[in-house]
Design a protein around this motif. Structure first.
Motif, short mmCIF file in Angstrom:
data_model
loop_
_atom_site.label_atom_id
_atom_site.label_comp_id
_atom_site.label_asym_id
_atom_site.label_seq_id
_atom_site.Cartn_x
_atom_site.Cartn_y
_atom_site.Cartn_z
N GLY A 1 -2.40 5.60 5.91
CA GLY A 1 -2.12 4.87 4.67
C GLY A 1 -2.31 3.37 4.85
N GLU A 2 -1.89 2.86 6.00
CA GLU A 2 -2.07 1.43 6.27
C GLU A 2 -3.54 1.08 6.43
OE1 GLU A 2 0.50 0.69 9.64
OE2 GLU A 2 2.26 0.47 8.34
N LEU A 3 -4.33 1.98 7.04
CA LEU A 3 -5.77 1.75 7.15
C LEU A 3 -6.42 1.74 5.76
CD1 LEU A 3 -6.68 3.99 10.23
CD2 LEU A 3 -6.73 1.48 10.13
N ILE A 4 -5.97 2.65 4.91
CA ILE A 4 -6.51 2.69 3.54
C ILE A 4 -6.19 1.39 2.81
CG2 ILE A 4 -6.34 3.81 1.28
CD1 ILE A 4 -5.82 6.46 2.87
N ALA A 5 -4.94 0.96 2.89
CA ALA A 5 -4.54 -0.29 2.23
C ALA A 5 -5.41 -1.44 2.72
CB ALA A 5 -3.06 -0.58 2.48
N ASP A 6 -5.58 -1.54 4.03
CA ASP A 6 -6.38 -2.62 4.61
C ASP A 6 -7.81 -2.59 4.08
OD1 ASP A 6 -6.74 -4.83 6.43
OD2 ASP A 6 -7.84 -3.45 7.73
N HIS A 7 -8.41 -1.40 4.00
CA HIS A 7 -9.79 -1.29 3.53
C HIS A 7 -9.90 -1.37 2.00
CE1 HIS A 7 -10.40 -0.17 7.68
NE2 HIS A 7 -11.67 -0.50 7.49
N ALA A 8 -8.75 -1.34 1.34
CA ALA A 8 -8.73 -1.54 -0.11
C ALA A 8 -8.42 -2.99 -0.46
CB ALA A 8 -7.69 -0.61 -0.75
N GLY A 9 -8.27 -3.83 0.56
CA GLY A 9 -8.00 -5.24 0.32
C GLY A 9 -6.54 -5.55 0.05
N VAL A 10 -5.64 -4.65 0.47
CA VAL A 10 -4.20 -4.84 0.28
C VAL A 10 -3.57 -4.97 1.66
CG1 VAL A 10 -2.08 -3.78 -0.59
CG2 VAL A 10 -4.23 -3.44 -1.83
N ASP A 11 -2.71 -5.96 1.83
CA ASP A 11 -2.02 -6.12 3.12
C ASP A 11 -1.07 -4.93 3.30
OD1 ASP A 11 -0.41 -6.79 5.29
OD2 ASP A 11 -0.28 -8.90 4.72
N PRO A 12 -1.26 -4.14 4.36
CA PRO A 12 -0.39 -2.98 4.57
C PRO A 12 1.10 -3.33 4.61
CG PRO A 12 -2.26 -2.89 6.06
CD PRO A 12 -2.30 -4.23 5.38
N LYS A 13 1.42 -4.57 5.02
CA LYS A 13 2.82 -5.00 5.05
C LYS A 13 3.40 -5.15 3.64
CE LYS A 13 2.30 -7.34 9.43
NZ LYS A 13 1.61 -8.46 9.97
N ASP A 14 2.53 -5.18 2.64
CA ASP A 14 2.97 -5.32 1.25
C ASP A 14 3.00 -3.98 0.53
OD1 ASP A 14 3.23 -8.06 1.60
OD2 ASP A 14 1.20 -8.48 0.87
N THR A 15 3.05 -2.87 1.30
CA THR A 15 3.07 -1.54 0.70
C THR A 15 4.26 -0.73 1.22
OG1 THR A 15 1.68 -0.51 2.40
CG2 THR A 15 0.54 -1.51 0.52
N TYR A 16 4.56 0.32 0.50
CA TYR A 16 5.58 1.27 0.95
C TYR A 16 5.13 2.67 0.56
CZ TYR A 16 7.32 1.86 -3.86
OH TYR A 16 7.43 2.16 -5.18
N VAL A 17 5.77 3.68 1.15
CA VAL A 17 5.43 5.07 0.86
C VAL A 17 6.48 5.62 -0.10
CG1 VAL A 17 5.11 7.39 1.80
CG2 VAL A 17 4.28 5.40 3.07
N TYR A 18 6.01 6.12 -1.22
CA TYR A 18 6.86 6.78 -2.21
C TYR A 18 6.65 8.28 -2.08
CZ TYR A 18 8.61 8.33 -6.74
OH TYR A 18 9.31 8.98 -7.73
N SER A 19 7.74 9.00 -1.84
CA SER A 19 7.63 10.44 -1.64
C SER A 19 8.11 11.25 -2.82
CB SER A 19 8.39 10.85 -0.37
OG SER A 19 7.77 10.26 0.75
N GLY A 20 8.67 10.62 -3.81
CA GLY A 20 9.03 11.32 -5.05
C GLY A 20 10.01 12.46 -4.88
N ASN A 21 10.95 12.31 -3.96
CA ASN A 21 11.90 13.39 -3.71
C ASN A 21 12.69 13.81 -4.94
OD1 ASN A 21 11.13 13.44 -1.02
ND2 ASN A 21 12.72 12.01 -0.40
N ASP A 22 12.90 12.88 -5.85
CA ASP A 22 13.64 13.20 -7.08
C ASP A 22 12.73 13.12 -8.31
OD1 ASP A 22 13.37 10.50 -6.72
OD2 ASP A 22 15.40 9.98 -7.35
N ASP A 23 11.45 13.34 -8.10
CA ASP A 23 10.45 13.27 -9.17
C ASP A 23 9.79 14.64 -9.30
OD1 ASP A 23 8.21 12.80 -10.78
OD2 ASP A 23 7.84 10.83 -9.90
N THR A 24 9.94 15.28 -10.44
CA THR A 24 9.38 16.62 -10.63
C THR A 24 7.85 16.63 -10.68
OG1 THR A 24 9.60 16.39 -13.03
CG2 THR A 24 11.43 17.45 -11.86
N GLU A 25 7.22 15.47 -10.76
CA GLU A 25 5.76 15.37 -10.77
C GLU A 25 5.18 15.47 -9.35
OE1 GLU A 25 3.71 14.83 -13.62
OE2 GLU A 25 5.55 15.35 -14.67
N PHE A 26 6.04 15.39 -8.33
CA PHE A 26 5.58 15.38 -6.94
C PHE A 26 5.93 16.67 -6.24
CE2 PHE A 26 4.68 11.08 -7.55
CZ PHE A 26 4.08 10.56 -6.42
N GLY A 27 5.01 17.11 -5.37
CA GLY A 27 5.27 18.25 -4.52
C GLY A 27 5.98 17.79 -3.25
#
Length: 137
Positions: A51-77
Motif C-alpha cells: 500500500g505504501e508503494l502504491i501511494a508513493d507511485h500515485a504521488g502521495v506521501d505514504p506517511k500521509d495515509t492510513y489503512v481503513y479496514s471497515g470493521n463496522d462498515d457493512t460495505e466492506f468484507g
C-alpha cells in the motif's frame, strides 16, 4: 508494459472485473504470496508495505495515509482494506486478500494515473510475485 499469460486466469478475470468503469478509472496488481491462513500478521505487514508503494507511485506521501479496514462498515468484507489520505480521507488504493489454494493472493486496485510500470517493478524488487491488471477492451 509487456503482457504475459496470467498465473491464475480465474483470479485475473475477477480482478479485471473490479476495474470495470465506475466513478474513477482504475488499474491494479495481483500479488501472489506464500502466506497461509496462519500468517495473518505477515499478511497485514505485506498489505501495508505494498500500500505504501502504491501511494508513493500515485504521488502521495505514504506517511500521509492510513489503512481503513471497515470493521463496522457493512460495505466492506472481512479481508477488504483501503488506503486513504489522512487529510481529506481520499481514496488511494483498495485491496482484497483472497485465500486461494491455501495461500493468500492480494488484489490491489487504484487510480489509473498511478505509475503502473514503476510500481510493478518496485513490488518485484521487494521480492514479490506480482502481475499488473488493467481493464480489458
Amino acid at each position: 508494459m509487456e503482457t504475459q499469460d496470467p498465473i491464475d486466469p480465474d483470479l485475473y478475470q475477477r480482478a479485471e472485473a473490479l476495474l470495470e468503469p465506475g466513478e474513477i478509472e482504475l488499474v491494479g496488481i495481483i500479488v501472489h504470496t506464500e502466506l497461509g491462513s496462519d500468517d495473518e500478521a505477515a499478511l497485514h505487514e505485506t498489505t501495508i508495505e505494498i500500500g505504501e508503494l502504491i501511494a508513493d507511485h500515485a504521488g502521495v506521501d505514504p506517511k500521509d495515509t492510513y489503512v481503513y479496514s471497515g470493521n463496522d462498515d457493512t460495505e466492506f468484507g472481512l479481508n477488504q482494506h483501503q488506503g486513504r489520505t489522512l487529510d481529506g480521507d481520499e481514496f488511494v488504493w483498495e485491496c482484497q486478500q483472497l485465500l486461494r489454494e491455501e495461500e493468500f493472493k492480494i488484489v490491489f486496485y487504484y487510480e489509473a494515473d498511478t505509475d503502473q510500470e514503476g510500481l510493478v517493478e518496485a513490488v518485484r524488487e521487494d521480492g514479490y510475485t506480482v502481475e499488473p491488471v488493467a481493464e480489458s477492451g
